[in-house]
Write a protein that holds these residues in place. Structure first.
Motif, PDB file in Angstrom:
ATOM      1  N   LEU A   1      31.312  34.157  42.967  1.00  0.00           N
ATOM      2  CA  LEU A   1      32.721  34.426  42.535  1.00  0.00           C
ATOM      3  C   LEU A   1      33.151  33.587  41.746  1.00  0.00           C
ATOM      4  CD1 LEU A   1      34.195  35.757  46.369  1.00  0.00           C
ATOM      5  CD2 LEU A   1      33.777  36.818  44.277  1.00  0.00           C
ATOM      6  N   VAL A   2      32.978  32.254  42.015  1.00  0.00           N
ATOM      7  CA  VAL A   2      33.303  31.302  40.744  1.00  0.00           C
ATOM      8  C   VAL A   2      32.695  31.538  39.568  1.00  0.00           C
ATOM      9  CG1 VAL A   2      33.145  29.075  40.052  1.00  0.00           C
ATOM     10  CG2 VAL A   2      33.369  29.278  42.337  1.00  0.00           C
TER      11      VAL A   2
ATOM     12  N   HIS B   1      34.957  33.755  37.135  1.00  0.00           N
ATOM     13  CA  HIS B   1      36.283  33.335  37.001  1.00  0.00           C
ATOM     14  C   HIS B   1      36.831  33.579  35.554  1.00  0.00           C
ATOM     15  CE1 HIS B   1      39.382  29.762  37.478  1.00  0.00           C
ATOM     16  NE2 HIS B   1      39.190  29.962  36.104  1.00  0.00           N
TER      17      HIS B   1
ATOM     18  N   THR C   1      38.232  37.461  35.472  1.00  0.00           N
ATOM     19  CA  THR C   1      39.306  37.738  36.489  1.00  0.00           C
ATOM     20  C   THR C   1      40.845  36.900  35.955  1.00  0.00           C
ATOM     21  OG1 THR C   1      38.580  36.183  38.007  1.00  0.00           O
ATOM     22  CG2 THR C   1      38.360  38.808  38.279  1.00  0.00           C
ATOM     23  N   LYS C   2      41.697  37.389  36.312  1.00  0.00           N
ATOM     24  CA  LYS C   2      42.902  36.469  35.747  1.00  0.00           C
ATOM     25  C   LYS C   2      43.945  36.158  36.647  1.00  0.00           C
ATOM     26  CE  LYS C   2      45.022  40.278  33.261  1.00  0.00           C
ATOM     27  NZ  LYS C   2      44.054  41.367  33.914  1.00  0.00           N
TER      28      LYS C   2
ATOM     29  N   LEU D   1      47.814  31.247  40.209  1.00  0.00           N
ATOM     30  CA  LEU D   1      48.281  30.784  41.451  1.00  0.00           C
ATOM     31  C   LEU D   1      49.221  31.805  41.980  1.00  0.00           C
ATOM     32  CD1 LEU D   1      48.546  28.102  43.216  1.00  0.00           C
ATOM     33  CD2 LEU D   1      50.347  27.527  41.820  1.00  0.00           C
TER      34      LEU D   1
ATOM     35  N   ALA E   1      48.062  34.484  43.671  1.00  0.00           N
ATOM     36  CA  ALA E   1      47.295  34.175  45.022  1.00  0.00           C
ATOM     37  C   ALA E   1      48.297  33.799  46.086  1.00  0.00           C
ATOM     38  CB  ALA E   1      46.710  32.902  44.635  1.00  0.00           C
ATOM     39  N   LEU E   2      49.563  33.435  45.618  1.00  0.00           N
ATOM     40  CA  LEU E   2      50.801  32.984  46.629  1.00  0.00           C
ATOM     41  C   LEU E   2      51.359  34.280  47.150  1.00  0.00           C
ATOM     42  CD1 LEU E   2      52.452  29.724  45.362  1.00  0.00           C
ATOM     43  CD2 LEU E   2      50.408  30.229  46.934  1.00  0.00           C
TER      44      LEU E   2
ATOM     45  N   ARG F   1      50.390  37.554  47.018  1.00  0.00           N
ATOM     46  CA  ARG F   1      49.315  38.461  47.371  1.00  0.00           C
ATOM     47  C   ARG F   1      49.785  39.977  47.290  1.00  0.00           C
ATOM     48  NH1 ARG F   1      44.869  35.794  50.660  1.00  0.00           N
ATOM     49  NH2 ARG F   1      44.942  34.081  49.179  1.00  0.00           N
TER      50      ARG F   1
ATOM     51  N   PHE G   1      46.645  41.568  43.408  1.00  0.00           N
ATOM     52  CA  PHE G   1      45.524  40.495  43.842  1.00  0.00           C
ATOM     53  C   PHE G   1      44.438  41.035  44.564  1.00  0.00           C
ATOM     54  CE2 PHE G   1      44.514  37.092  46.967  1.00  0.00           C
ATOM     55  CZ  PHE G   1      44.056  36.135  46.253  1.00  0.00           C
TER      56      PHE G   1
ATOM     57  N   GLU H   1      40.435  41.021  43.913  1.00  0.00           N
ATOM     58  CA  GLU H   1      39.488  40.007  44.881  1.00  0.00           C
ATOM     59  C   GLU H   1      38.512  40.953  45.204  1.00  0.00           C
ATOM     60  OE1 GLU H   1      39.752  36.596  46.630  1.00  0.00           O
ATOM     61  OE2 GLU H   1      40.295  36.570  44.457  1.00  0.00           O
TER      62      GLU H   1
END
Lengths: 284, 594
Positions: free
Chosen positions: A104-105, A108, A111-112, A115, A118-119, A121, A125, A129
């Motif tokens: 998954l790293v 990186h 994908t874009k 933060l 991610a917060l 959701r 997102f 994922e």
């Protein structure tokens, strides 16, 4: 040999100096699409340094590297973004992450989600994922590690760690894959499996450039082989051409019947000097 | 249900006694210790807690009582009594040994401190002697339990407290039962935690620590903590909700606002530690000046609080605006500090952040109009920060809610619970995402991470700025709680939290990369100097010794992140996740170093 194809990687006149030491000296090098190219040379010939110049870990003192016609900026993450992925000579996995997380790293750059997403959701997102995970699982199935997705990378056997590093590199959807000694430390079965893997990667339309010491592996696999000696490109051509070249044999084994016994190094220097007498590099 | 240790032919106890006698001694000793808590141990009530009453335990006797009960329970479980089997799933000796030592430790600690504080053994009543003898019995019994004899005394002793491998998996519970269990454990945890906060004198707190440490250790070796964490893993959001419910209930259990004050300070400290955990635990950036961000938040909130001593005394932001302003100021400060320093790695970054942290404190100290611009009022700080008020609910006054009185600190405590909930949410969501993975990747191997396309500088700057923002947010509340902000607490190291060294210690002690770890670490580090006032100027020494001991014996912190645990303990065995079954591992792997 695949000719008539477009160049993926073009290195022009790449020179790398560390202070007074010239590790790579004006190397011109091309990898075409759909090709498997090998880079060989004695220890300390500058192969890994050349790799690092290609991938932006080092900024070449002179020369340019371009990928599909555009000159690459000397920043590793931008090089990966452009489409060149690599593995390392000494395995550099994220040892305390799981197998799946490692891949998954690798996703990186493709994908874009930042933060904020991610917060918050949002649906975007979750979709991203999920897509990333699916893609990563496809790759793990491709290299045969799907059933070990939740193992920590450090706990994998050596051969599987090498495979995982390749999967991680493939996750960035590269057009060119650089493999730095992919079979180092492997037993014959694992080496053969790696051979199959490299062919399979090429069949996916990804050009491969590899550094290797296992000559049988290199000559079985590569459409083209370049020999680097003391930072300079000595020969380039098909397996037959390179295998027959006396300078290559001299570089590896020393020139027969010349020089005192056990002075292979001196012979090596002589071989390099014979090729280019004007310079006297002390690339180690 | 057979005792596995009995079958080993060489197994025998350190103290030569038959197994039946050893077990009987354990049980009888446990019961006797429990009973002795009801006796009078000393003749005068000068020793805190009043241990003079026969028939009712007081103070430290309650701890002896609890430890005795635990010992007796484990002893009964070792007998295979129906209904107690779950206490000892592996049928091992370690929990028995550890609870016995715990009961012995707390009893003898009490007896000795009576003798020392009151000046001589003459101050002990016969009950004290009975308790001392009764608490020795289970220890004797415990060490008479059979363990494989290796011939090496050190190894033999280790075997008595070792956690066995291969503790049998529990029978699966229904989802409902799992949740009920989590609820019970949370309530129990709240009770234990509340008792610790409410301890009124240092001796009681030390006794409490002895009992809690040995009890938790015993539960760990019995395998119960592993089982519980598996339950938690199944019901993560439920556990989180229960945790917050317990946190909200806490002020309602307190009659004295002083303890709510301790609670709110722990929460502030814990929230900041959790923010630091993003920077240190996830991204692996050693930040030694982190407390400055708390300071920036606190000063910003103070400046816009409407305090008459503020430079902008006419300005009074509502709290939400002040909190946003504080967080934003910290964010800007974080980016300003991070942008030039994050190009450095490792030790160099640590030194530079240490420097920047001190620059903040010194700059604030000098911005008094004489040696710098008049902003922060210099060393006098900004006093008289007014209390918050939400929709007419004044935080400075006590309120009666459903028969419970919530004092000033209890009000702020509840506000901090909300802030901490936000921080926990931010932390968990950020950690489990693309950005969180790239932080961990950077921490694991920065070169490989950049070669995988991660813009190291950018990702590190985000971690740094996010950590700073969360600390600033906590700082805005802290300014109101303490009435005033002064430059002094925002230093690198001091005798009391928060300071950068304590914050870092809270993260490392509690467990890097976990949510509960830094909060637990913060609670411990706040309570220890608060409760052990008699240590006074030696508290830093004690803190240092405790830190060294913990790092020697449990480097991954109290609550271990799975990654960290493996990092520090090379077991050599393959770590197989629960869900997959171990099929034939390839045995042909050669680990040649080419």
């Amino acid at each position: 040999m695949n000719n008539m194809t477009t160049p993926v990687l073009e290195a022009r006149d790449v020179t790398m100096r560390f202070g007074g030491l010239t590790a790579v000296r004006s190397v011109d090098f091309t990898v075409n699409s759909g090709e498997i190219v090998g880079l060989i040379g004695p220890n300390g010939a500058g192969k890994t340094t050349f790799f690092n110049c290609l991938t932006g870990l080092y900024i070449p003192t002179e020369g340019t590297v371009s990928y599909k016609g555009t000159v690459l900026p000397p920043k590793p993450h931008l090089v990966t973004m452009a489409g060149i992925a690599r593995t390392f000579q000494n395995i550099r996995l994220f040892a305390n992450m799981t197998v799946l997380e490692n891949v998954l790293v690798g996703r990186h750059t493709r994908t874009k989600e930042g933060l904020w997403s991610a917060l918050l959701r949002g649906p975007g997102f979750k979709k991203a994922e999920k897509a990333s995970e699916e893609r990563a699982m496809e790759l793990l199935e491709f290299i045969g590690l799907a059933d070990k997705r939740d193992h920590l990378a450090r706990n994998l056997p050596y051969g599987e760690q090498r495979k995982l590093e390749i999967a991680r590199a493939l996750a960035s959807e590269p057009g060119l894959l650089l493999l730095d000694e992919p079979t180092a430390g492997m037993n014959p079965q694992e080496t053969r499996a790696t051979e199959e893997l490299v062919f399979a990667i090429r069949d996916k339309g990804i050009a491969v450039l590899l550094i290797e010491h296992d000559m049988r592996f290199v000559f079985n696999l590569c459409d083209r082989v370049a020999v680097l000696v003391q930072g300079e490109k000595l020969v380039e051509g098909t397996s037959e051409v390179v295998q027959a070249d006396e300078r290559v044999i001299a570089a590896y084994l020393g020139e027969p019947f010349e020089g005192a016994p056990g002075e292979a190094e001196a012979a090596e220097v002589a071989a390099a000097e014979a090729q280019n007498a004007s310079t006297k590099g002390d690339a180690q | 249900m057979t005792d596995t240790t009995k079958t080993t032919p060489t197994a025998r106890g350190l103290i030569p006694l038959p197994l039946a006698a050893a077990r009987a001694l354990l049980l009888a000793g446990g019961i006797a210790t429990t009973a002795s808590a009801f006796l009078a141990w000393t003749w005068t009530s000068e020793f805190p807690g009043d241990l003079t009453i026969t028939g009712y335990p007081g103070g430290l006797q309650w701890l002896t009582f609890t430890a005795g009960i635990l010992t007796a329970l484990f002893a009964l479980a070792a007998y295979g009594i129906r209904g107690l089997g779950w206490l000892l799933p592996a049928r091992n000796n370690a929990p028995l040994v550890l609870t016995a030592i715990g009961a012995f430790g707390v009893t003898w600690y009490t007896i000795i401190s009576i003798a020392v504080e009151l000046g001589g053994l003459a101050n002990l009543e016969p009950g004290g002697y009975i308790a001392a003898i009764a608490s020795v019995l289970p220890v004797l019994g415990a060490f008479a339990l059979p363990e494989p004899n290796t011939g090496d005394t050190k190894e033999n002793l280790k075997a008595y407290i070792a956690k066995p491998d291969g503790i049998p998996a529990p029978q699966p519970l229904s989802g409902w039962a799992e949740r009920a269990l989590i609820t019970v454990v949370t309530a129990l945890g709240l009770a234990v935690f509340t008792y610790g906060i409410d301890t009124e004198y240092g001796e009681l707190f030390i006794g409490y620590l002895i009992v809690v440490v040995f009890a938790v250790w015993a539960l760990h070796t019995a395998g119960l903590i592993d089982r519980f964490s598996r339950l938690v893993a199944h019901n993560r959001s439920f556990t989180l909700a229960m945790g917050f419910a317990a946190a909200i209930v806490f002020p309602f259990t307190q009659s004295n606002d002083h303890y709510a004050n301790i609670g709110v300070n722990i929460l502030i400290f814990g929230t900041v530690a959790l923010g630091l955990n993003i920077v240190v635990g996830l991204a692996g950036l050693l930040d030694l000046g982190y407390v400055a961000f708390l300071g920036v938040g606190a000063y910003t909130a103070a400046l816009v609080s409407g305090s008459e001593f503020s430079r902008f005394s006419g300005v009074q932001f509502p709290f939400w605006a002040a909190a946003l302003a504080g967080a934003a100021a910290s964010l800007i400060f974080g980016v300003l500090i991070g942008a030039p320093t994050l190009r450095l790695r490792g030790d160099y970054l640590a030194i530079v952040t240490l420097g920047f942290g001190e620059i903040f404190r010194i700059a604030v100290n000098n911005m008094d109009g004489d040696s710098g611009p008049d902003i922060t009022n210099g060393p006098n700080g900004i006093p008289a920060i007014p209390d918050l008020s939400f929709f007419g609910y004044n935080f400075g006054e006590a309120h009666d809610i459903a028969g419970f009185t919530l004092g000033r600190f209890a009000n702020y405590y509840l506000l901090m619970v909300l802030i901490m909930a936000i921080v926990v949410l931010v932390y968990t969501r950020a950690a489990d995402s693309r950005i969180g993975r790239s932080w961990i990747a950077i921490r694991e191997d920065e070169t490989a991470a950049t070669a995988m396309g991660i813009n190291g500088f950018r990702v590190k700057l985000i971690a740094f700025a996010l950590g700073a923002t969360l600390a600033g947010l906590a700082g805005t509340v802290s300014a109101h709680v303490t009435y005033s902000v002064v430059p002094n607490p925002y230093q690198f190291a001091g005798a009391a939290p928060p300071n950068s060294a304590f914050l870092l210690a809270a993260v490392v002690l509690g467990g890097m990369g976990t949510v509960a770890g830094p909060i637990l670490g913060a609670a411990l580090l706040y309570l220890l100097p608060e409760k052990l006032v008699f240590l006074q100027d030696k508290s830093l020494l004690a803190f240092g010794i405790a830190l060294i001991l913990l790092m020697r014996f449990r480097p991954e912190g109290i609550i271990a992140n799975r990654r960290r645990q493996l990092e520090f303990h090379e077991t050599g065995q393959l770590d197989v996740p629960d869900t997959t079954t171990l099929t034939d591992e390839p045995a042909t792997v050669t680990k040649a170093g080419a």
